[in-house]
Design a protein around this motif. Structure first.
Motif, mmCIF file in Angstrom:
data_model
loop_
_atom_site.group_PDB
_atom_site.id
_atom_site.type_symbol
_atom_site.label_atom_id
_atom_site.label_comp_id
_atom_site.label_asym_id
_atom_site.label_seq_id
_atom_site.Cartn_x
_atom_site.Cartn_y
_atom_site.Cartn_z
ATOM 1 N N TYR A 276 -11.126 5.115 4.141
ATOM 2 C CA TYR A 276 -10.192 4.649 4.334
ATOM 3 C C TYR A 276 -9.136 2.841 4.401
ATOM 4 C CZ TYR A 276 -10.174 4.090 9.289
ATOM 5 O OH TYR A 276 -11.105 3.607 10.470
ATOM 6 N N PHE B 279 0.691 -1.668 0.347
ATOM 7 C CA PHE B 279 0.061 -0.014 -0.262
ATOM 8 C C PHE B 279 0.566 1.565 -0.233
ATOM 9 C CE2 PHE B 279 -2.828 -3.422 1.891
ATOM 10 C CZ PHE B 279 -3.748 -3.145 0.703
ATOM 11 N N HIS C 8 -3.580 -0.201 6.220
ATOM 12 C CA HIS C 8 -4.660 0.061 7.146
ATOM 13 C C HIS C 8 -4.578 1.031 7.680
ATOM 14 C CE1 HIS C 8 -5.133 -3.524 8.670
ATOM 15 N NE2 HIS C 8 -5.630 -3.476 9.385
ATOM 16 N N HIS D 15 -12.781 7.186 -1.785
ATOM 17 C CA HIS D 15 -13.274 6.382 -0.693
ATOM 18 C C HIS D 15 -13.402 6.443 1.077
ATOM 19 C CE1 HIS D 15 -14.307 5.142 -4.861
ATOM 20 N NE2 HIS D 15 -15.446 4.353 -3.899
ATOM 21 N N TRP E 146 -11.172 0.966 2.342
ATOM 22 C CA TRP E 146 -12.086 0.774 1.140
ATOM 23 C C TRP E 146 -10.632 0.020 0.325
ATOM 24 C CZ3 TRP E 146 -11.148 2.477 -4.059
ATOM 25 C CH2 TRP E 146 -11.940 1.644 -5.125
ATOM 26 N N ARG E 147 -10.585 0.430 0.338
ATOM 27 C CA ARG E 147 -8.788 -0.079 -0.736
ATOM 28 C C ARG E 147 -8.390 -1.746 0.931
ATOM 29 N NH1 ARG E 147 -2.911 2.958 -0.836
ATOM 30 N NH2 ARG E 147 -2.987 3.160 2.084
ATOM 31 N N ASN F 133 -8.594 7.944 -6.613
ATOM 32 C CA ASN F 133 -9.986 6.624 -6.479
ATOM 33 C C ASN F 133 -10.059 6.685 -4.922
ATOM 34 O OD1 ASN F 133 -12.300 6.042 -7.827
ATOM 35 N ND2 ASN F 133 -10.753 4.606 -7.576
ATOM 36 N N GLU F 134 -9.195 6.329 -4.840
ATOM 37 C CA GLU F 134 -8.979 5.510 -3.268
ATOM 38 C C GLU F 134 -9.462 6.783 -2.683
ATOM 39 O OE1 GLU F 134 -5.869 2.142 -3.724
ATOM 40 O OE2 GLU F 134 -5.130 4.052 -3.139
ATOM 41 N N ARG G 43 -10.935 -4.187 -0.419
ATOM 42 C CA ARG G 43 -10.645 -4.670 -1.891
ATOM 43 C C ARG G 43 -9.279 -6.127 -1.877
ATOM 44 N NH1 ARG G 43 -9.953 -0.815 -6.382
ATOM 45 N NH2 ARG G 43 -8.877 -0.086 -4.991
ATOM 46 N N PRO H 74 -2.060 6.717 -1.297
ATOM 47 C CA PRO H 74 -3.480 6.796 -1.697
ATOM 48 C C PRO H 74 -3.561 7.906 -3.187
ATOM 49 C CG PRO H 74 -3.918 7.115 0.590
ATOM 50 C CD PRO H 74 -2.121 7.311 0.087
ATOM 51 N N SER H 75 -4.470 6.574 -4.057
ATOM 52 C CA SER H 75 -4.931 6.965 -5.748
ATOM 53 C C SER H 75 -5.650 9.062 -5.122
ATOM 54 C CB SER H 75 -5.080 6.645 -6.377
ATOM 55 O OG SER H 75 -6.157 6.032 -6.269
#
Length: 286
Positions: free
Chosen positions: A104, A92, A125, A102, A106-107, A98-99, A110, A95-96
């Protein structure tokens, strides 16, 4: 090895500057590298084969550390004996966009390991209660500013604990490692990335600039470790100045967790077992 001595006690006050970053016990480097670690790697591989075949639980390994603590090489070293088909490694990074659009977790959600897999998070995380805290990134992110309160980090600790308990209740066993490297050792390793052409590719200027926040990170880690080390998702503080020892300790803990899980090869149904002789004859005659 008594791995319990490296376990973070839940809610107990912690001063990382008083926790050793190096190993000074009776173990010898050569014995560990040539005998003990290979033995553990072989055993981990056998347990993983059963876990993969069983296909109803997963093991999630979380690695957090300061830069140059040895996360990448540790993964490469102790996971050499596992089947890549049943292993998932996720790194990780920042964060992009897109990330950031959402929540924190969310990524993270997935990338969780599937049933039968060993998942390894290289950072995780916990970046959102470490880097985000040290640099107060929530103020620059698309995040409701009225929610940036004094207790935001304690709220996130509770959210993470609840998330990890949820994962545990769904068959994902979690074990977390903080590779504890000293500031002096980190300096030497970063210097090697500059001076050794074969390691230049590892160098990032941000690794140097982040060093001025070393004390802030230690405080953030102290708070995080004691407030998120739980029975279902414990933290282990791994002395990381000597890579051979950190690899051995992590392999010992992973092996212990797999033993606790005790995965089994699935058994054939009664009908399938009774039909083996028949199918053997058919196969021999084909």
């Amino acid at each position: 090895m008594k791995i319990e001595k490296y376990l973070v006690n839940e809610k107990k006050k912690l001063d990382l500057y008083k926790v050793p970053t190096s190993y000074n016990g009776k173990l010898e480097k050569e014995e560990v590298k040539e005998v003990l670690i290979p033995e553990n790697i072989e055993k981990i591989g056998k347990y993983q084969e059963k876990l993969y075949a069983e296909n109803n639980r997963a093991l999630l390994i979380v690695l957090q550390a300061m830069d140059a603590a040895g996360k990448d090489s540790l993964i490469k070293n102790i996971m050499t004996g596992v089947n890549p088909q049943g292993t998932k490694v996720v790194s990780f990074k920042k964060p992009s966009e897109n990330e950031l659009d959402h929540d924190y977790l969310w990524r993270i959600n997935r990338e969780l390991p599937g049933r039968g897999e060993i998942g390894i998070f290289n950072r995780s995380h916990y970046e959102d209660v470490l880097v985000s805290r040290v640099h107060n990134l929530v103020l620059d992110q698309p995040f409701p500013k009225n929610l940036v309160t004094k207790d935001i980090w304690d709220k996130r600790f509770d959210e993470i604990n609840n998330f990890e308990e949820y994962l545990s209740n769904n068959g994902i066993k979690i074990v977390k490692f903080f590779l504890h490297v000293s500031k002096d050792e980190q300096k030497q390793r970063l210097m090697e990335r500059i001076e050794n052409p074969e390691k230049n590719w590892k160098f990032a200027s941000s690794d140097i600039t982040e060093r001025k926040y070393f004390d802030d990170y230690m405080k953030a880690y102290e708070d995080m470790l004691v407030k998120t080390s739980t029975k279902v998702a414990p933290w282990y503080i791994v002395p990381a100045d000597r890579k051979w020892f950190s690899r051995y300790l992590v392999s010992e803990v992973i092996l212990e967790k797999l033993k606790e899980m005790d995965p089994k090869f699935p058994e054939l149904s009664k009908n399938e077992l009774e039909g083996l002789d028949k199918w053997k004859i058919i196969l021999e005659e084909s």
